[in-house]
Design an enzyme around this catalytic site. Structure first.
Site, PDB file in Angstrom:
ATOM      1  N   VAL A   1       0.818  -1.486  -0.405  1.00  0.00           N
ATOM      2  CA  VAL A   1       0.109   0.152  -0.154  1.00  0.00           C
ATOM      3  C   VAL A   1       1.084   0.988  -0.208  1.00  0.00           C
ATOM      4  CG1 VAL A   1      -0.393   0.111   2.508  1.00  0.00           C
ATOM      5  CG2 VAL A   1      -2.260   1.307   1.475  1.00  0.00           C
ATOM      6  N   ASP A   2       2.696   0.971   0.075  1.00  0.00           N
ATOM      7  CA  ASP A   2       3.012   2.471   0.803  1.00  0.00           C
ATOM      8  C   ASP A   2       3.630   2.720  -0.898  1.00  0.00           C
ATOM      9  OD1 ASP A   2       4.805   3.985   1.944  1.00  0.00           O
ATOM     10  OD2 ASP A   2       6.125   2.469   2.262  1.00  0.00           O
TER      11      ASP A   2
HETATM   12  N1  AR6 Z   1      -5.466  -0.577  -1.065  1.00  0.00           N
HETATM   13  C1  AR6 Z   1      -5.574  -1.416  -0.128  1.00  0.00           C
HETATM   14  N2  AR6 Z   1      -5.122  -2.223   0.636  1.00  0.00           N
HETATM   15  C2  AR6 Z   1      -4.159  -2.567   0.065  1.00  0.00           C
HETATM   16  C3  AR6 Z   1      -3.199  -2.311  -0.799  1.00  0.00           C
HETATM   17  C4  AR6 Z   1      -3.909  -0.329  -1.343  1.00  0.00           C
HETATM   18  N3  AR6 Z   1      -4.495  -0.234  -2.717  1.00  0.00           N
HETATM   19  N4  AR6 Z   1      -2.252  -2.305  -1.446  1.00  0.00           N
HETATM   20  C5  AR6 Z   1      -1.991  -3.297  -0.251  1.00  0.00           C
HETATM   21  N5  AR6 Z   1      -3.274  -3.241   0.673  1.00  0.00           N
HETATM   22  P1  AR6 Z   1       1.198  -3.984   2.953  1.00  0.00           P
HETATM   23  P2  AR6 Z   1       2.362  -3.903   6.027  1.00  0.00           P
HETATM   24  C6  AR6 Z   1      -3.375  -4.073   1.768  1.00  0.00           C
HETATM   25  O1  AR6 Z   1       2.487  -5.221   2.686  1.00  0.00           O
HETATM   26  O2  AR6 Z   1       2.276  -5.429   5.537  1.00  0.00           O
HETATM   27  C7  AR6 Z   1       5.591  -2.091   2.414  1.00  0.00           C
HETATM   28  O3  AR6 Z   1       6.829  -1.811   1.621  1.00  0.00           O
HETATM   29  C8  AR6 Z   1      -2.531  -5.627   2.112  1.00  0.00           C
HETATM   30  O4  AR6 Z   1      -3.054  -6.877   0.664  1.00  0.00           O
HETATM   31  O5  AR6 Z   1       1.680  -2.757   2.304  1.00  0.00           O
HETATM   32  O6  AR6 Z   1       2.350  -3.393   6.999  1.00  0.00           O
HETATM   33  C9  AR6 Z   1       6.007  -0.828   3.631  1.00  0.00           C
HETATM   34  O7  AR6 Z   1       7.180  -0.096   2.578  1.00  0.00           O
HETATM   35  C10 AR6 Z   1      -2.477  -6.144   3.064  1.00  0.00           C
HETATM   36  O8  AR6 Z   1      -3.354  -6.032   3.840  1.00  0.00           O
HETATM   37  O9  AR6 Z   1       1.737  -3.526   4.477  1.00  0.00           O
HETATM   38  C11 AR6 Z   1       6.381  -1.734   5.251  1.00  0.00           C
HETATM   39  O10 AR6 Z   1       8.236  -1.554   4.458  1.00  0.00           O
HETATM   40  C12 AR6 Z   1      -2.474  -4.375   3.602  1.00  0.00           C
HETATM   41  O11 AR6 Z   1      -2.057  -3.505   2.528  1.00  0.00           O
HETATM   42  C13 AR6 Z   1       6.000  -2.531   4.869  1.00  0.00           C
HETATM   43  O12 AR6 Z   1       5.637  -2.993   3.252  1.00  0.00           O
HETATM   44  C14 AR6 Z   1      -0.967  -4.500   4.602  1.00  0.00           C
HETATM   45  O13 AR6 Z   1       0.147  -4.590   4.082  1.00  0.00           O
HETATM   46  C15 AR6 Z   1       4.843  -2.128   5.103  1.00  0.00           C
HETATM   47  O14 AR6 Z   1       4.119  -3.919   5.250  1.00  0.00           O
END
Ligand code: AR6
Length: 199
Positions: A45-46
């Site tokens: 998501v980042d």
């Molecule tokens: N909209 C909503 N949810 C989303 C989207 C989106 N566009 N994209 C992904 N998700 P994650 P974390 C969901 O990996 O576990 C990054 O590299 C995804 O399916 O984004 O906190 C950062 O820089 C999941 O359920 O975040 C950190 O290094 C949720 O968002 C690391 O990842 C969180 O997944 C953080 O990891």
């Protein structure tokens, strides 16, 4: 993308809404980013938020990094030292660039560990993000399921902590709507179950 919503939470707290979709398409006052301590972007998501929001967000993040020792009053035991970026469990705000929001609130979730209970740090992400949102005067805030992707947190437990923490803030926030934006049906169902379990 389809969307759905649940009924209101406790009368004095924010209304909790569930949406199946992409957080970068939400029209809200503040969008929460599941960032990392560097605040310089990443995957998941980042990555999506930085891509859709444009370079203004990264520019703001760089400025914030430079002022972090001033911006954060204290470091608690077990947190990432300030010199290395934003500590786990904390939140800071930047512009939302080209997103349909006024602010992006960046929070750093904990990496899941099977040997150590880091639940309090995950709860802190939601609490701190809501505190920052309140300071900004944001009334509607969209959250992703923090830590449940790359950071490996089991979805059911991540959903339980998210819902529980927002409910616990009760009247202690000026935020009126908390919108959990879930990227797939499994995540959506986990949040639906957490809401149902917590009445
Ligand atoms: N909209 C909503 N949810 C989303 C989207 C989106 N566009 N994209 C992904 N998700 P994650 P974390 C969901 O990996 O576990 C990054 O590299 C995804 O399916 O984004 O906190 C950062 O820089 C999941 O359920 O975040 C950190 O290094 C949720 O968002 C690391 O990842 C969180 O997944 C953080 O990891």
């Amino acid at each position: 993308m389809s969307s759905g919503s649940t009924g209101p939470s406790e009368p004095t707290g924010p209304t909790i809404t569930l949406v199946l979709g992409d957080i970068t398409e939400q029209h809200v006052d503040a969008i929460v980013n599941a960032a990392n301590s560097s605040l310089l972007g990443g995957g998941g998501v980042d990555g999506a938020i930085h891509r859709r929001g444009g370079t203004a967000i990264l520019d703001d993040c760089r400025r914030l990094r430079a002022s972090l020792p001033q911006a954060l009053s204290s470091v608690r035991a077990g947190e990432t030292p300030i010199g290395k970026g934003l500590p786990t469990g904390r939140a800071v705000a930047t512009t939302a660039g080209e997103l349909h929001a006024d602010h992006v609130i960046h929070t750093v979730g904990p990496v899941h560990s099977s040997s150590e209970d880091r639940s309090e740090l995950l709860a802190s992400c939601y609490r701190e993000s809501l505190r920052v949102a309140g300071e900004l005067g944001a009334r509607s805030v969209a959250f992703p399921a923090v830590s449940t992707g790359i950071y490996g947190w089991p979805l059911d437990d991540g959903a339980r902590i998210a819902v529980e923490t927002v409910r616990e803030t009760g009247a202690g926030t000026s935020v009126e709507e908390v919108r959990f934006v879930l990227f797939d049906e499994t995540a959506y169902r986990a949040f639906e179950a957490a809401l149902a379990a917590q009445g």
